[in-house]
Scaffold this active site. Sequence first.
Site, PDB file in Angstrom:
ATOM      1  N   ARG A  69       0.847  -1.184   0.000  1.00  0.00           N
ATOM      2  CA  ARG A  69       0.000   0.000   0.000  1.00  0.00           C
ATOM      3  C   ARG A  69       0.885   1.237   0.000  1.00  0.00           C
ATOM      4  NH1 ARG A  69      -1.787   0.820   4.366  1.00  0.00           N
ATOM      5  NH2 ARG A  69      -1.131  -1.000   5.533  1.00  0.00           N
ATOM      6  N   TYR A 197      -1.230  -3.532  -7.058  1.00  0.00           N
ATOM      7  CA  TYR A 197      -1.014  -4.278  -5.817  1.00  0.00           C
ATOM      8  C   TYR A 197      -2.247  -4.283  -4.899  1.00  0.00           C
ATOM      9  CZ  TYR A 197      -0.104  -5.302  -1.044  1.00  0.00           C
ATOM     10  OH  TYR A 197      -0.249  -5.831   0.212  1.00  0.00           O
ATOM     11  N   LYS A 206      -9.634  -2.385   1.742  1.00  0.00           N
ATOM     12  CA  LYS A 206      -9.335  -1.245   2.586  1.00  0.00           C
ATOM     13  C   LYS A 206     -10.114   0.005   2.149  1.00  0.00           C
ATOM     14  CE  LYS A 206      -6.909  -3.484   5.458  1.00  0.00           C
ATOM     15  NZ  LYS A 206      -5.762  -4.223   5.274  1.00  0.00           N
ATOM     16  N   HIS A 226     -10.446  -2.295  11.530  1.00  0.00           N
ATOM     17  CA  HIS A 226      -9.369  -3.167  11.012  1.00  0.00           C
ATOM     18  C   HIS A 226      -9.150  -4.300  12.022  1.00  0.00           C
ATOM     19  CE1 HIS A 226      -4.937  -3.269   9.368  1.00  0.00           C
ATOM     20  NE2 HIS A 226      -5.681  -4.173   8.783  1.00  0.00           N
ATOM     21  N   SER A 248      -1.218  -3.555  10.241  1.00  0.00           N
ATOM     22  CA  SER A 248      -0.876  -4.456   9.145  1.00  0.00           C
ATOM     23  C   SER A 248       0.366  -5.275   9.488  1.00  0.00           C
ATOM     24  CB  SER A 248      -0.615  -3.640   7.881  1.00  0.00           C
ATOM     25  OG  SER A 248      -1.759  -2.861   7.590  1.00  0.00           O
ATOM     26  N   CYS A 250       0.824  -7.473  11.778  1.00  0.00           N
ATOM     27  CA  CYS A 250       1.102  -7.595  13.212  1.00  0.00           C
ATOM     28  C   CYS A 250       0.349  -8.760  13.840  1.00  0.00           C
ATOM     29  CB  CYS A 250       0.775  -6.293  13.929  1.00  0.00           C
ATOM     30  SG  CYS A 250       1.940  -4.990  13.512  1.00  0.00           S
ATOM     31  N   ASP A 277      -9.299  -9.699   9.011  1.00  0.00           N
ATOM     32  CA  ASP A 277      -8.786  -8.355   8.695  1.00  0.00           C
ATOM     33  C   ASP A 277      -9.777  -7.226   8.963  1.00  0.00           C
ATOM     34  OD1 ASP A 277      -6.414  -6.984   7.620  1.00  0.00           O
ATOM     35  OD2 ASP A 277      -7.693  -6.409   5.949  1.00  0.00           O
ATOM     36  N   ARG A 377       1.992 -12.204  -0.583  1.00  0.00           N
ATOM     37  CA  ARG A 377       0.673 -12.540  -0.022  1.00  0.00           C
ATOM     38  C   ARG A 377       0.046 -13.739  -0.718  1.00  0.00           C
ATOM     39  NH1 ARG A 377      -1.704  -8.820   4.029  1.00  0.00           N
ATOM     40  NH2 ARG A 377      -0.014  -7.338   4.344  1.00  0.00           N
TER      41      ARG A 377
HETATM   42  P1  GTP Z   1      -2.323  -7.753   7.415  1.00  0.00           P
HETATM   43  O1  GTP Z   1      -2.846  -8.783   6.479  1.00  0.00           O
HETATM   44  O2  GTP Z   1      -1.259  -6.911   6.808  1.00  0.00           O
HETATM   45  O3  GTP Z   1      -3.404  -6.884   7.987  1.00  0.00           O
HETATM   46  O4  GTP Z   1      -1.517  -8.530   8.595  1.00  0.00           O
HETATM   47  P2  GTP Z   1      -1.970  -9.387   9.865  1.00  0.00           P
HETATM   48  O5  GTP Z   1      -2.244  -8.469  11.000  1.00  0.00           O
HETATM   49  O6  GTP Z   1      -3.031 -10.342   9.491  1.00  0.00           O
HETATM   50  O7  GTP Z   1      -0.617 -10.183  10.236  1.00  0.00           O
HETATM   51  P3  GTP Z   1      -0.242 -11.727  10.097  1.00  0.00           P
HETATM   52  O8  GTP Z   1      -1.056 -12.596  10.991  1.00  0.00           O
HETATM   53  O9  GTP Z   1      -0.214 -12.079   8.662  1.00  0.00           O
HETATM   54  O10 GTP Z   1       1.243 -11.728  10.676  1.00  0.00           O
HETATM   55  C1  GTP Z   1       2.261 -10.934  10.126  1.00  0.00           C
HETATM   56  C2  GTP Z   1       3.609 -11.440  10.543  1.00  0.00           C
HETATM   57  O11 GTP Z   1       3.717 -11.477  11.966  1.00  0.00           O
HETATM   58  C3  GTP Z   1       3.894 -12.853  10.047  1.00  0.00           C
HETATM   59  O12 GTP Z   1       5.203 -12.916   9.557  1.00  0.00           O
HETATM   60  C4  GTP Z   1       3.731 -13.706  11.276  1.00  0.00           C
HETATM   61  O13 GTP Z   1       4.520 -14.865  11.236  1.00  0.00           O
HETATM   62  C5  GTP Z   1       4.133 -12.757  12.418  1.00  0.00           C
HETATM   63  N1  GTP Z   1       3.403 -13.088  13.674  1.00  0.00           N
HETATM   64  C6  GTP Z   1       2.067 -13.298  13.801  1.00  0.00           C
HETATM   65  N2  GTP Z   1       1.729 -13.610  15.079  1.00  0.00           N
HETATM   66  C7  GTP Z   1       2.884 -13.594  15.786  1.00  0.00           C
HETATM   67  C8  GTP Z   1       3.188 -13.835  17.175  1.00  0.00           C
HETATM   68  O14 GTP Z   1       2.325 -14.135  18.006  1.00  0.00           O
HETATM   69  N3  GTP Z   1       4.495 -13.709  17.528  1.00  0.00           N
HETATM   70  C9  GTP Z   1       5.461 -13.378  16.623  1.00  0.00           C
HETATM   71  N4  GTP Z   1       6.711 -13.283  17.066  1.00  0.00           N
HETATM   72  N5  GTP Z   1       5.217 -13.155  15.310  1.00  0.00           N
HETATM   73  C10 GTP Z   1       3.942 -13.251  14.893  1.00  0.00           C
HETATM   74  C1  SPV Z   2      -2.909  -4.530   5.239  1.00  0.00           C
HETATM   75  O1  SPV Z   2      -1.938  -3.919   4.776  1.00  0.00           O
HETATM   76  O2  SPV Z   2      -3.415  -4.254   6.352  1.00  0.00           O
HETATM   77  C2  SPV Z   2      -3.501  -5.642   4.483  1.00  0.00           C
HETATM   78  C3  SPV Z   2      -3.051  -5.884   3.116  1.00  0.00           C
HETATM   79  O3  SPV Z   2      -4.386  -6.322   4.997  1.00  0.00           O
HETATM   80  S1  SPV Z   2      -3.735  -4.771   1.974  1.00  0.00           S
HETATM   81  O4  SPV Z   2      -4.929  -5.390   1.394  1.00  0.00           O
HETATM   82  O5  SPV Z   2      -2.728  -4.559   0.945  1.00  0.00           O
HETATM   83  O6  SPV Z   2      -4.098  -3.554   2.633  1.00  0.00           O
HETATM   84 MN    MN Z   3      -4.884  -5.609   7.120  1.00  0.00          MN
END
Ligand code: GTP
Ligand code: SPV
Ligand code: MN
Length: 592
Positions: A69, A197, A206, A226, A248, A250, A277, A377
């Site tokens: 983004r 993207y 979003k 979110h 994002s 996290c 999400d 992704r």
């Molecule tokens: P968006 O799709 O961008 O909104 O991200 P999200 O909030 O869904 O994050 P996601 O669950 O995909 O995790 C992002 C990264 O954080 C990945 O590389 C995970 O492996 C890492 N991660 C997730 N949960 C944990 C956790 O509890 N501990 C640690 N150390 N890393 C984590």
């Molecule tokens: C984020 O960045 O929080 C996502 C991926 O979930 S995107 O759809 O690119 O915003």
């Molecule tokens: Mn997101």
Amino acid sequence: MTNNKYVLSWIDEMAAMTQPDKIVWIDGTEEQAEALRAEACSTGEIIKLNQEKLPGCYLHRTAVNDVARVEGRTFICTPTKEEAGNINNWMDPQEMYTKLKKLYTGAMKGRTMYVIPYSMGVVGSDFAKYGIELTDSIYVVLNMLIMTRVGTNVLEALGDSPDYIKGLHAKADLDEENRYIVHFPQDNTIMSVNSGYGGNVLLGKKCFALRIASYLGRKEGWMAEHMLILGLENPEGEVRYISAAFPSACGKTNLAMLIPPEAFRKKGYKVWCVGDDIAWLRVGKDGRLWAVNPENGFFGVAPGTNEHSNYNALATTRKDTIFTNVCHNLDDNTVWWEGLDENPPKNALNWRGEKWDYTKYDKSDKVGTSGAHPNSRFTAKAVNCPCISPEFNSMAGVPIDAIVFGGRRAKTAPLVYQSFNWQHGTFVGSIMASETTAAAAGAVGVVRRDPMAMRPFAGYNMGDYFKHWLDMGKNIPNPPKIFHVNWFRTDDEGHFIWPGFGDNMRVLLWILDRCAGAADAVETPIGFVPKAEDINIEGLDIDLNVMRELLTVDKASWLEDVENIKEFYKLVGDHVPAELQEELVALEARLG
Ligand code: GTP
Ligand code: SPV
Ligand code: MN
């Protein structure tokens, strides 16, 4: 496909401007989707993967300068700058329309314009909102078919009504300098140009379900957040629902699909994923807050996803999935990313499509040397998730017991704490901070304030958004309790102290116990913190001293944070509600 005059005249107008060679309506049928996949394969837009190992799966690479983004190029165009606030980029709507018109004029010459009628939420439900995205990208069409509910039934549900969100996307020439992701909340309109993207171009996500929807939610008395939504089932078979806002990359997808640690699994605990999400939340007739996930699939972060960290996400991606910017294993025509396993492919192309030498991988330069882009992704269907909630398609949604905020903080924020009440909980959300990630263009690892994980997604003035949270609290007779978590505290060597992933369930149990009035806590200046012995660490290689460390509230670093929060509130400006300013003063006083 429709006689809706508002839809037809708008499409005529957009087609006259962009000048596509032809217009194709997307009807949601598998036949049409399959024909589009074949066409995209023939032009190289997508690559068909090994259909024995990964049936229905494809790989796509975006342009190298177009992998996340772009917050700097994302605009909220309200009549006044004050409505958009200081946190959003703003431009006068007429000025922006004029600028965009130049970029769109003739942008689809020699191309096809696809018309995608889609619904956010179950078609026909009270929560549902409809959109039409016009795009010249088959990749976008194929992603929207997974991420949203697409088809002629959406047009039937819309009928003759003008009440839909207009979205225009043109790839144009992917020029970074002229890339714009623009929202006109008063016109129910989204315009995106010069990107290909995810979050910039899948306009239901979003752009609509957060930025436009948050604007509509304020007007109509509901919330677009979110947030993931999960159901936690206890051994008695009762399911309690939690929604959680993390910025994002996290950990939302991971938490939403977690598999409980073995000891808990054996007792009969289970987690059901409702969403990973976005949550739309409304007050129910019973006076509780009810949530739906308006999406129909997951656009999840690939790196770090593996059998142990997120078994359910990995399983979801084993069929019908589009992978974007991952590493291509040429030996067996499959995909790979950092953190999938310990066997990087020897004969592979990196996310840029260049020959990749895995021995040159340097963790400190992921964009330059990794096989997969750090923000690579997968787009996968919710129905393919082994732990998808039986309530996923529920018209009414699920009742929320707890709202959880969280971010990546190496220091300061403890593993978990509970706010004193809704107003204080809103304050806790408003002061959230997190280290930036690869999900957005720009520096990674810098702490920034990201209120409610909505800094990039609130479709109006952030101060008014805080006010809306406070107002909602007054209108929910039986509101959820509000918590804050941090899975990312590090030791002096920079290692995460808390094991995270499935073990996060131990924290969720304390949270639900607090909601049920069944767990103890210590009152600290920032809120209620568990006693070290109140988080169940059965089967974990962690002792009570480590738990104490994870739960400490260090006054000095919190006082530093207070200074930073003051600056942030100043930046948000004079729309920050007085109640939150008072909460900030009270926090500082309690910290002494
Ligand atoms: P968006 O799709 O961008 O909104 O991200 P999200 O909030 O869904 O994050 P996601 O669950 O995909 O995790 C992002 C990264 O954080 C990945 O590389 C995970 O492996 C890492 N991660 C997730 N949960 C944990 C956790 O509890 N501990 C640690 N150390 N890393 C984590
Ligand atoms: C984020 O960045 O929080 C996502 C991926 O979930 S995107 O759809 O690119 O915003
Ligand atoms: Mn997101």
